[in-house]
Design a protein around this motif. Structure first.
Motif, PDB file in Angstrom:
ATOM      1  N   VAL A  12      -5.272   4.650  -1.396  1.00  0.00           N
ATOM      2  CA  VAL A  12      -6.113   5.759  -0.955  1.00  0.00           C
ATOM      3  C   VAL A  12      -5.699   7.050  -1.678  1.00  0.00           C
ATOM      4  O   VAL A  12      -6.550   7.855  -2.094  1.00  0.00           O
ATOM      5  N   SER A  34       5.011  11.493  -3.259  1.00  0.00           N
ATOM      6  CA  SER A  34       5.197  10.210  -2.600  1.00  0.00           C
ATOM      7  C   SER A  34       6.683   9.883  -2.554  1.00  0.00           C
ATOM      8  O   SER A  34       7.499  10.587  -3.143  1.00  0.00           O
ATOM      9  N   ARG A  35       6.990   8.800  -1.833  1.00  0.00           N
ATOM     10  CA  ARG A  35       8.389   8.390  -1.694  1.00  0.00           C
ATOM     11  C   ARG A  35       8.973   8.030  -3.062  1.00  0.00           C
ATOM     12  O   ARG A  35      10.095   8.334  -3.372  1.00  0.00           O
ATOM     13  N   ARG A  36       8.174   7.379  -3.899  1.00  0.00           N
ATOM     14  CA  ARG A  36       8.641   6.990  -5.236  1.00  0.00           C
ATOM     15  C   ARG A  36       7.847   7.761  -6.284  1.00  0.00           C
ATOM     16  O   ARG A  36       6.618   7.693  -6.317  1.00  0.00           O
ATOM     17  N   SER A  39       5.151   5.983  -8.432  1.00  0.00           N
ATOM     18  CA  SER A  39       3.789   5.791  -7.902  1.00  0.00           C
ATOM     19  C   SER A  39       2.914   6.979  -8.276  1.00  0.00           C
ATOM     20  O   SER A  39       1.739   6.832  -8.612  1.00  0.00           O
ATOM     21  N   ALA A  59       8.525  11.584   3.428  1.00  0.00           N
ATOM     22  CA  ALA A  59       7.755  12.241   4.480  1.00  0.00           C
ATOM     23  C   ALA A  59       8.229  11.869   5.882  1.00  0.00           C
ATOM     24  O   ALA A  59       7.703  12.382   6.871  1.00  0.00           O
ATOM     25  N   ALA A  81      -0.181   8.849   3.376  1.00  0.00           N
ATOM     26  CA  ALA A  81       0.972   7.933   3.413  1.00  0.00           C
ATOM     27  C   ALA A  81       0.655   6.921   4.518  1.00  0.00           C
ATOM     28  O   ALA A  81      -0.491   6.517   4.673  1.00  0.00           O
ATOM     29  N   THR A 103      -5.972  10.135   7.856  1.00  0.00           N
ATOM     30  CA  THR A 103      -7.057   9.151   7.935  1.00  0.00           C
ATOM     31  C   THR A 103      -6.764   8.031   8.935  1.00  0.00           C
ATOM     32  O   THR A 103      -7.557   7.101   9.061  1.00  0.00           O
ATOM     33  N   PHE A 139     -12.969   6.441   6.538  1.00  0.00           N
ATOM     34  CA  PHE A 139     -14.328   5.947   6.864  1.00  0.00           C
ATOM     35  C   PHE A 139     -14.424   5.525   8.319  1.00  0.00           C
ATOM     36  O   PHE A 139     -15.295   5.968   9.043  1.00  0.00           O
ATOM     37  N   ASN A 181      -2.914  -1.405   3.016  1.00  0.00           N
ATOM     38  CA  ASN A 181      -1.530  -1.732   3.368  1.00  0.00           C
ATOM     39  C   ASN A 181      -1.435  -2.973   4.273  1.00  0.00           C
ATOM     40  O   ASN A 181      -1.914  -2.951   5.403  1.00  0.00           O
TER      41      ASN A 181
HETATM   42  P1  NDP Z   1      -0.598   2.086   0.578  1.00  0.00           P
HETATM   43  O1  NDP Z   1       0.482   1.275   1.189  1.00  0.00           O
HETATM   44  O2  NDP Z   1      -1.289   1.624  -0.663  1.00  0.00           O
HETATM   45  O3  NDP Z   1      -0.055   3.556   0.257  1.00  0.00           O
HETATM   46  C1  NDP Z   1       0.753   4.273   1.121  1.00  0.00           C
HETATM   47  C2  NDP Z   1       1.634   5.168   0.263  1.00  0.00           C
HETATM   48  O4  NDP Z   1       2.425   5.945   1.156  1.00  0.00           O
HETATM   49  C3  NDP Z   1       2.563   4.385  -0.629  1.00  0.00           C
HETATM   50  O5  NDP Z   1       2.241   4.651  -1.957  1.00  0.00           O
HETATM   51  C4  NDP Z   1       3.959   4.899  -0.268  1.00  0.00           C
HETATM   52  O6  NDP Z   1       4.705   5.439  -1.308  1.00  0.00           O
HETATM   53  C5  NDP Z   1       3.663   6.148   0.554  1.00  0.00           C
HETATM   54  N1  NDP Z   1       4.707   6.309   1.554  1.00  0.00           N
HETATM   55  C6  NDP Z   1       5.130   5.412   2.479  1.00  0.00           C
HETATM   56  N2  NDP Z   1       6.136   5.917   3.190  1.00  0.00           N
HETATM   57  C7  NDP Z   1       6.365   7.161   2.699  1.00  0.00           C
HETATM   58  C8  NDP Z   1       7.298   8.173   3.013  1.00  0.00           C
HETATM   59  N3  NDP Z   1       8.192   8.026   3.985  1.00  0.00           N
HETATM   60  N4  NDP Z   1       7.253   9.319   2.306  1.00  0.00           N
HETATM   61  C9  NDP Z   1       6.342   9.498   1.309  1.00  0.00           C
HETATM   62  N5  NDP Z   1       5.449   8.571   0.958  1.00  0.00           N
HETATM   63  C10 NDP Z   1       5.464   7.407   1.640  1.00  0.00           C
HETATM   64  O7  NDP Z   1      -1.653   2.355   1.743  1.00  0.00           O
HETATM   65  P2  NDP Z   1      -3.183   2.801   1.577  1.00  0.00           P
HETATM   66  O8  NDP Z   1      -3.314   3.777   0.481  1.00  0.00           O
HETATM   67  O9  NDP Z   1      -4.024   1.595   1.596  1.00  0.00           O
HETATM   68  O10 NDP Z   1      -3.433   3.554   2.979  1.00  0.00           O
HETATM   69  C11 NDP Z   1      -3.057   4.911   3.148  1.00  0.00           C
HETATM   70  C12 NDP Z   1      -3.442   5.354   4.561  1.00  0.00           C
HETATM   71  O11 NDP Z   1      -4.858   5.243   4.734  1.00  0.00           O
HETATM   72  C13 NDP Z   1      -2.810   4.520   5.687  1.00  0.00           C
HETATM   73  O12 NDP Z   1      -2.400   5.402   6.697  1.00  0.00           O
HETATM   74  C14 NDP Z   1      -3.955   3.654   6.183  1.00  0.00           C
HETATM   75  O13 NDP Z   1      -3.808   3.304   7.528  1.00  0.00           O
HETATM   76  C15 NDP Z   1      -5.117   4.621   5.987  1.00  0.00           C
HETATM   77  N6  NDP Z   1      -6.432   3.942   5.932  1.00  0.00           N
HETATM   78  C16 NDP Z   1      -7.464   4.480   6.651  1.00  0.00           C
HETATM   79  C17 NDP Z   1      -8.712   3.905   6.612  1.00  0.00           C
HETATM   80  C18 NDP Z   1      -9.868   4.573   7.292  1.00  0.00           C
HETATM   81  O14 NDP Z   1     -11.026   4.207   7.048  1.00  0.00           O
HETATM   82  N7  NDP Z   1      -9.694   5.571   8.145  1.00  0.00           N
HETATM   83  C19 NDP Z   1      -8.972   2.660   5.880  1.00  0.00           C
HETATM   84  C20 NDP Z   1      -7.846   2.232   5.055  1.00  0.00           C
HETATM   85  C21 NDP Z   1      -6.612   2.848   5.113  1.00  0.00           C
HETATM   86  P3  NDP Z   1       5.474   4.851  -2.555  1.00  0.00           P
HETATM   87  O15 NDP Z   1       4.470   4.065  -3.341  1.00  0.00           O
HETATM   88  O16 NDP Z   1       5.851   6.123  -3.232  1.00  0.00           O
HETATM   89  O17 NDP Z   1       6.610   4.041  -2.044  1.00  0.00           O
END
Ligand code: NDP
Length: 394
Positions: A12, A34-36, A39, A59, A81, A103, A139, A181
Motif C-alpha cells: 500500500v 519504514s522499518r527497513r 523497502s 514506528a 504500516a 487505513t 477501500f 499482509n
Molecule cells: P505490507 O506488509 O506490505 O506493508 C507494511 C509495511 O509496514 C512493511 O513494508 C513494513 O516495513 C512496515 N512496517 C511494519 N512494522 C513497522 C514498524 N514498526 N515501523 C515502521 N514500518 C513498519 O502491508 P500492506 O501494504 O499490504 O498493508 C498496509 C496497511 O494497509 C495494513 O495496515 C493493512 O491492514 C491495511 N490495508 C487496508 C485495506 C483497506 O481497504 N482499508 C486493505 C488492505 C490493507 P519494512 O518493509 O520496512 O519492514
C-alpha cells in the motif's frame, strides 16, 4: 502546500508514494519512512529523481517517530504500516503536532481482535491539540463508508439494510498467497463472523454464512460473511439502520489451503518452541508465503467492491448498489502494484488531500462517513477509482 510523511513502505505504501507524487499540487514535500530503509529505496527507485525523500523509522517507538515527524516538519502522517502501529503513530502525531490518517483500525499483535475503542479514546486529545485523525481511509474500510454516506445523503430518508460486497477475482498463479499482509489477512478471515441486526451483534462460525452474488464485470461468486471493521462505526452513524453485513469472495482452493493451515496450527499467533527457539507459527508462515508486494506483476483479473443499501425515500422503498471495479493489470501498469494495494492506497491519498485542502478538516478523531461524501466521490473518479451507481428492484 503540505509536507506528508508516509509510514510503511509495503504494497500500500508503494501506491501512496506514487499517488502523492501525482498529487504534487497539494503535497510539496513527500517523505517515505519504514522499518527497513531498503523497502523505501526500492520504491524511491521507481519514481523520478528527487520526487520523494526516504527515512528509516521504527514506528513502534513513539519518541523516535515523533522526532522524525518534527525533523521533516510533516503536516500530515499517512500510516500504511501495520495496524499494530496505529496507537504509537497517533501518539507521535500528538507529540509533534501533525494530522493523522490510517487505513485499518488498531489491532494488538497478541490478540486477533480489532476495534476502534482505543483510537476513538484519543478524540479529546486530538481536539485539544487542534489536530485531526481520519480513521480507515482505505477501500474497506474507507470508500465503503463514503458510499454509505453518499447513499444516505442523496438517496434515502432512512437506510434500513446495508450489505458490503467485496470481490477479488484476481489470479496470481500461485497455489496460495494473500493479496495483502498475510498475517493481517489470515487473522481476519479465520476469525468468527459477525453481523449487526436490530441493535445487537450476532456471531457466526468462520465461513458459516455464504451467498452467491453476481458482481458486475466479474460474474457470480460465492461470498462469505465476515466481521469487518467499518461496520463498527457505520452502526453508529447511519440513521435508521436495522441490519449491516459484510461479504467477501473466496475461491475453493484458497479456503482449502486455509483450512489445512489452520488444522495443522500454522495460523497460531502464540509462540511455540521449535528446535530450542521460540517462533510464532503465523509469522513463520508469512516468511514462507510470497511477498504480497511482488504479486502485482503476475496478477490478472478484477476487483469489485461495493455496497447495496435498502430503505425508504419519500415513503417508498428504495434499493441501490454502488460499486467500483479495478483491473489488476491496469493498476500495475500505473503504479507497479496490484488492485488490492491500489484500491487501498488511492483512498488514503484522497483522504489526505481533502484534509490538507481543508475540505475535510475538523479537530478530533473521525470516521469517513462523518464527512460530506461529495468531494471524496468526485476525487475517486479523478484519481483512478471511477464508481457506478445502479438502482435495484425490490
Ligand atoms: P505490507 O506488509 O506490505 O506493508 C507494511 C509495511 O509496514 C512493511 O513494508 C513494513 O516495513 C512496515 N512496517 C511494519 N512494522 C513497522 C514498524 N514498526 N515501523 C515502521 N514500518 C513498519 O502491508 P500492506 O501494504 O499490504 O498493508 C498496509 C496497511 O494497509 C495494513 O495496515 C493493512 O491492514 C491495511 N490495508 C487496508 C485495506 C483497506 O481497504 N482499508 C486493505 C488492505 C490493507 P519494512 O518493509 O520496512 O519492514
Amino acid at each position: 502546500m503540505s509536507t506528508v510523511l508516509i509510514i510503511g513502505a509495503g504494497g500500500v505504501g508503494r501506491v501512496v508514494a506514487h499517488k502523492c507524487v501525482m498529487n504534487a499540487d497539494v503535497f510539496s514535500k513527500i517523505v517515505l519512512a519504514s522499518r527497513r530503509i531498503e523497502s523505501c529505496r526500492a520504491i524511491e527507485s521507481e519514481l523520478p529523481d528527487g520526487a520523494i525523500e526516504i527515512a528509516q523509522v521504527d514506528a513502534d517507538d513513539t519518541v523516535e517517530t515523533a522526532r522524525l515527524i518534527e525533523s521533516i516538519g510533516a503536516d500530515i502522517v499517512i500510516n500504511v504500516a501495520l495496524p499494530y502501529q496505529d496507537l504509537t503513530i497517533m501518539e507521535a502525531c500528538l507529540k509533534s503536532g501533525a494530522h493523522y490518517l490510517d487505513t485499518a483500525n488498531y489491532e494488538h499483535p497478541d490478540e486477533a481482535k480489532f476495534e476502534y475503542k482505543e483510537q476513538w479514546a484519543k478524540d479529546q486529545a486530538f481536539k485539544d491539540a487542534n489536530l485531526m485523525a481520519l480513521l480507515g481511509s482505505g477501500f474497506d474500510p474507507g470508500v465503503t463508508n463514503v458510499f454509505c454516506a453518499y447513499a444516505q445523503k442523496h438517496y434515502f430518508d432512512e437506510i434500513h439494510t446495508i450489505d458490503i460486497l467485496d470481490c477479488n477475482d484476481g489470479d496470481h498463479g500461485y497455489a496460495f498467497a494473500t493479496n495483502f499482509n498475510p498475517e493481517i489477512n489470515l487473522r481476519e478471515v479465520s476469525s468468527k463472523g459477525r453481523y449487526w441486526e436490530d441493535g445487537k451483534w450476532i456471531e457466526t462460525d468462520p465461513m458459516e454464512i455464504k451467498m452467491v452474488w453476481d458482481y458486475p464485470e466479474v460474474g457470480e461468486r460465492e461470498s462469505y460473511l465476515l466481521y469487518h471493521e467499518e461496520m463498527e462505526s457505520l452502526v453508529k452513524h447511519i440513521k435508521g439502520l436495522k441490519r449491516i453485513r459484510f461479504f467477501m469472495t473466496f475461491g475453493e482452493s484458497y479456503l482449502t489451503h486455509m483450512k489445512c493451515l489452520e488444522n495443522v496450527g500454522m495460523l497460531g499467533i502464540e509462540e511455540v518452541e521449535h528446535n530450542g527457539q521460540k517462533i510464532v507459527p503465523m509469522q513463520f508462515l508469512k516468511t514462507l508465503l510470497p511477498d504480497p508486494s511482488t504479486l502485482g506483476e503476475r496478477t490478472v483479473g478484477k476487483t469489485n467492491i461495493g455496497i447495496v443499501a435498502s430503505g425508504m425515500k419519500d415513503n417508498k422503498p428504495k434499493k441501490i448498489y454502488i460499486y467500483q471495479v479495478s483491473d489488476h493489470k491496469r493498476c500495475y501498469d500505473e503504479v507497479r502494484s496490484q488492485a488490492v494495494s491500489y484500491t487501498t492506497g488511492v483512498p488514503a491519498v484522497i483522504g489526505a488531500r481533502l484534509m490538507c485542502e481543508g475540505a475535510w478538516m475538523k479537530s478530533g478523531v473521525w470516521n469517513m462517513e462523518q464527512f460530506d461524501p461529495d468531494p471524496f466521490m468526485r476525487e475517486l473518479n479523478r484519481q483512478g477509482l471511477a464508481w457506478v451507481l445502479k438502482e435495484l428492484e425490490g
